[in-house]
Design a protein around this motif. Structure first.
Motif, PDB file in Angstrom:
ATOM      1  N   PHE A   1       6.532  35.623   4.715  1.00  0.00           N
ATOM      2  CA  PHE A   1       6.854  36.858   5.423  1.00  0.00           C
ATOM      3  C   PHE A   1       8.231  37.376   5.026  1.00  0.00           C
ATOM      4  CE2 PHE A   1       8.929  38.729   9.241  1.00  0.00           C
ATOM      5  CZ  PHE A   1       8.179  39.895   9.349  1.00  0.00           C
ATOM      6  N   TYR A   2       9.241  36.524   5.104  1.00  0.00           N
ATOM      7  CA  TYR A   2      10.611  36.981   4.896  1.00  0.00           C
ATOM      8  C   TYR A   2      10.924  37.309   3.437  1.00  0.00           C
ATOM      9  CZ  TYR A   2      11.918  36.020   9.715  1.00  0.00           C
ATOM     10  OH  TYR A   2      12.008  36.059  11.094  1.00  0.00           O
ATOM     11  N   THR A   3      10.157  36.762   2.507  1.00  0.00           N
ATOM     12  CA  THR A   3      10.399  37.079   1.093  1.00  0.00           C
ATOM     13  C   THR A   3       9.530  38.237   0.613  1.00  0.00           C
ATOM     14  OG1 THR A   3       8.772  35.414   0.370  1.00  0.00           O
ATOM     15  CG2 THR A   3      11.077  34.724   0.527  1.00  0.00           C
ATOM     16  N   SER A   4       8.635  38.728   1.462  1.00  0.00           N
ATOM     17  CA  SER A   4       7.775  39.844   1.068  1.00  0.00           C
ATOM     18  C   SER A   4       8.544  41.157   1.153  1.00  0.00           C
ATOM     19  CB  SER A   4       6.544  39.918   1.986  1.00  0.00           C
ATOM     20  OG  SER A   4       6.934  40.225   3.320  1.00  0.00           O
ATOM     21  N   ASP A   5       8.056  42.143   0.434  1.00  0.00           N
ATOM     22  CA  ASP A   5       8.625  43.488   0.533  1.00  0.00           C
ATOM     23  C   ASP A   5       7.601  44.488   0.027  1.00  0.00           C
ATOM     24  OD1 ASP A   5      10.330  45.531   1.089  1.00  0.00           O
ATOM     25  OD2 ASP A   5      11.713  45.139  -0.567  1.00  0.00           O
ATOM     26  N   GLN A   6       7.228  45.417   0.882  1.00  0.00           N
ATOM     27  CA  GLN A   6       6.273  46.450   0.538  1.00  0.00           C
ATOM     28  C   GLN A   6       6.853  47.789   0.981  1.00  0.00           C
ATOM     29  OE1 GLN A   6       1.965  44.572   0.672  1.00  0.00           O
ATOM     30  NE2 GLN A   6       2.734  44.915   2.704  1.00  0.00           N
ATOM     31  N   GLU A   7       6.316  48.848   0.418  1.00  0.00           N
ATOM     32  CA  GLU A   7       6.789  50.174   0.785  1.00  0.00           C
ATOM     33  C   GLU A   7       5.669  50.942   1.469  1.00  0.00           C
ATOM     34  OE1 GLU A   7       8.200  51.869  -2.827  1.00  0.00           O
ATOM     35  OE2 GLU A   7      10.100  50.784  -2.769  1.00  0.00           O
ATOM     36  N   VAL A   8       5.979  51.534   2.582  1.00  0.00           N
ATOM     37  CA  VAL A   8       5.010  52.322   3.332  1.00  0.00           C
ATOM     38  C   VAL A   8       5.511  53.766   3.351  1.00  0.00           C
ATOM     39  CG1 VAL A   8       3.818  52.584   5.534  1.00  0.00           C
ATOM     40  CG2 VAL A   8       4.542  50.323   4.764  1.00  0.00           C
ATOM     41  N   TYR A   9       4.855  54.647   2.591  1.00  0.00           N
ATOM     42  CA  TYR A   9       5.274  56.043   2.498  1.00  0.00           C
ATOM     43  C   TYR A   9       4.221  56.949   3.124  1.00  0.00           C
ATOM     44  CZ  TYR A   9       8.785  54.592  -0.905  1.00  0.00           C
ATOM     45  OH  TYR A   9       9.846  53.993  -1.523  1.00  0.00           O
TER      46      TYR A   9
END
Length: 248
Positions: free
Chosen positions: A174-182
């Motif tokens: 969880f903490y190492t994830s990164d996604q973009e929500v546009y």
């Protein structure tokens, strides 16, 4: 509340543990908007559920939007931390296993001690959602999923020691994830969707292209094994996608 009030509890709200807090290298997601698989806002993170014995966060405590439940009362959901991903720039949490249609059937947390029955209900609900969302899932595959869930429900009266040994509870994931929500649309940085789409396309064009070669099947299975090792897909997803790759 004081730490002593939770001495006999397996899981504790982090907000009630005065001696514990989120590690300084990890973002504090309290107040972050929770976004479902269809880009709809599902609610807001209000707390983290902590396992003092393991020193790990197990769940995100989400205050759900009331519009999904047709009630004037607050509805709280506990979401395993490993099934969620961060949008650090937008300060949002993305949950691919739940959307605006399925959230109303998600188990509601009534407060107080977190029972084993509730945790099993959450696990089973997420597995069903993941099953139904997989491209090309047939009635036969759904039956296989339901049978697997049934087999997993053997309970000893105590929470099995390996219950949390699953990617669904991997807080590092969880903490190492990164996604973009546009604009309420999801753009995932994971390669899981790409592999599933590739497998689905192969199935859709199977009649036009003729039987899949052994090399194609082996290549697909190798990619699936890689994703399983990374924790990007669960064991259940791996089994079903593997069967599709082999035309079973």
């Amino acid at each position: 509340m004081k730490n002593e009030d939770f001495r006999n509890e397996r899981l504790v709200p982090l907000s009630a543990m005065k001696d514990y807090k989120v590690a300084k290298d990890n973002p504090d997601v309290l107040g972050w908007r929770v976004v479902g698989a269809d880009g709809e806002s599902l609610g807001m993170v209000r707390d983290l559920i902590f396992d003092p014995a393991a020193m790990k966060v197990r769940y995100l405590a989400v205050l759900a939007d009331r519009r999904f439940f047709n009630t004037g009362d607050d509805q709280r959901l506990l979401v395993p931390i490993g099934v969620a991903a961060l949008d650090k720039k937008g300060k949002k949490v993305f949950v691919s296993a739940i959307d605006s249609n399925s959230v109303s059937s998600y188990p509601v947390y009534a407060g107080g001690p977190i029972s084993e029955d509730y945790e099993y209900a959450v696990r089973d609900s997420l597995h069903r959602n993941q099953r139904d969302a997989m491209p090309g899932t047939t009635t036969e595959h759904r039956a296989e999923f339901d049978e697997a869930l049934h087999e997993q429900k053997v309970r000893s009266g105590n929470m099995p020691s390996d219950f949390y040994n699953d990617a669904s509870f991997d807080e590092d994931r969880f903490y190492t994830s990164d996604q973009e929500v546009y604009r309420e649309k999801i753009y995932s940085t994971r390669d899981y969707d790409e592999t599933v789409a590739d497998t689905s396309t192969t199935d859709l064009h199977h009649e036009d292209r003729g039987p899949k070669s052994v090399e194609d099947s082996i290549s697909t299975i190798e990619r699936l094994e890689h994703l399983r090792e990374k924790g990007s897909i669960t064991q259940e997803e791996f089994i079903l996608l593997k069967k599709r790759a082999l035309d079973l």
